[in-house]
Design a protein around this motif. Structure first.
Motif, PDB file in Angstrom:
ATOM      1  N   TYR A 176       1.796  -2.467  19.968  1.00 55.34           N
ATOM      2  CA  TYR A 176       0.599  -2.961  19.299  1.00 55.34           C
ATOM      3  C   TYR A 176       0.315  -2.245  17.983  1.00 55.34           C
ATOM      4  N   SER A 197       0.906  -2.975  14.840  1.00 57.25           N
ATOM      5  CA  SER A 197       0.373  -3.800  13.749  1.00 57.25           C
ATOM      6  C   SER A 197      -1.112  -4.054  13.926  1.00 57.25           C
ATOM      7  N   MET A 239      -3.173  -0.850  13.293  1.00 55.13           N
ATOM      8  CA  MET A 239      -3.315  -0.491  11.886  1.00 55.13           C
ATOM      9  C   MET A 239      -4.475  -1.224  11.218  1.00 55.13           C
ATOM     10  N   GLN A 240      -4.934  -2.319  11.822  1.00 56.31           N
ATOM     11  CA  GLN A 240      -6.073  -3.068  11.287  1.00 56.31           C
ATOM     12  C   GLN A 240      -7.398  -2.546  11.820  1.00 56.31           C
ATOM     13  N   TRP A 292      -7.051   2.022   9.761  1.00 55.37           N
ATOM     14  CA  TRP A 292      -6.734   1.283   8.550  1.00 55.37           C
ATOM     15  C   TRP A 292      -6.693   2.217   7.345  1.00 55.37           C
ATOM     16  N   GLU A 305       2.958   2.411   8.531  1.00 56.42           N
ATOM     17  CA  GLU A 305       3.336   2.030   9.889  1.00 56.42           C
ATOM     18  C   GLU A 305       4.215   3.093  10.538  1.00 56.42           C
ATOM     19  N   LYS A 319       3.256   5.508  13.704  1.00 50.40           N
ATOM     20  CA  LYS A 319       4.108   5.591  14.893  1.00 50.40           C
ATOM     21  C   LYS A 319       4.415   7.044  15.238  1.00 50.40           C
TER      22      LYS A 319
END
Length: 225
Positions: A3, A5, A8-9, A14, A19, A23
């Motif tokens: 999850y 992506s 990151m929002q 954010w 990315e 991680k």
């Protein structure tokens, strides 16, 4: 991380890292993925808040019960927002509302120690966390003010005046009458009747979702009543 992506929002992550950096950062702390079915309770009001939970898929709702035993929906929480972030730390760190899944929902859970570790390792996360707590405190303050209005007219007046902060005199309702009734903690017929009375009395002019505020001073008089 499956999850990454979506995470990151989140307002907590954010802009804090790329990315690959995120991680790497998350590989250094412990977290869990939990899944809930529609209608399943994620946390009860009064439960100790031991972890940071972020909605990744689905949605949840926060509800509380008033003195008359009526359930009031406080808000819906959708991805990628955190749950009860303002209650993770402090002496009385307990959920203020009962949180229930509206639909099949996926939540990422970070134990409190993992949150502390993230704060120490990433200044961007620390800043985002503090901003999120401040925003929630302001939201809760506004919500308590709203719930303090005892009359239905007071709630309607507060809602319309908040929509028309710039005093343009015309607002468009973003919620259905059913959703508004649930927000106000009343039956839909009661809400419809109250809006119709305000319209007939010339205080507002209601045409579908469009509301024209005609007597602003009268609406302000309802606040706190």
């Amino acid at each position: 991380m499956i999850y990454i992506s979506a995470l990151m929002q989140s307002p907590l992550f954010w802009g804090t890292a790329s990315e690959e950096e995120l991680k790497t950062l998350l590989s250094t702390v412990h977290y869990q993925v939990k899944k809930y079915d529609e209608g399943e309770v994620i946390a009860f009001s009064g439960d100790e808040c031991k972890s940071l939970q972020i909605v990744i898929e689905g949605s949840v709702r926060g509800e509380m019960m008033d003195l008359n035993g009526k359930v009031l929906k406080i808000e819906d929480i959708v991805p990628p927002r955190p749950l009860a972030i303002a209650f993770l730390f402090g002496n009385n760190n307990r959920y203020p509302v009962t949180v229930t899944a509206n639909e099949p929902t996926v939540i990422l859970l970070f134990p409190k120690q993992s949150v502390i570790d993230l704060m120490q390792k990433n200044a961007g996360f620390l800043t985002s966390f503090m901003n999120a707590v401040s925003n929630r405190a302001q939201f809760i303050s506004g919500k308590l003010k709203f719930l303090s209005f005892q009359s239905l007219r007071g709630k309607i007046a507060h809602y319309l005046l908040e929509l028309d902060r710039h005093e343009k005199g015309v607002v468009t309702l973003t919620k259905t009458q059913e959703e508004l009734a649930e927000l106000f903690g009343v039956a839909r017929p009661s809400l419809s009747r109250a809006l119709r009375e305000l319209h007939n009395e010339g205080i507002i002019k209601a045409e579908g979702k469009n509301i024209k505020i005609i007597k602003r001073v009268v609406l302000k008089e309802y606040l706190g009543k």
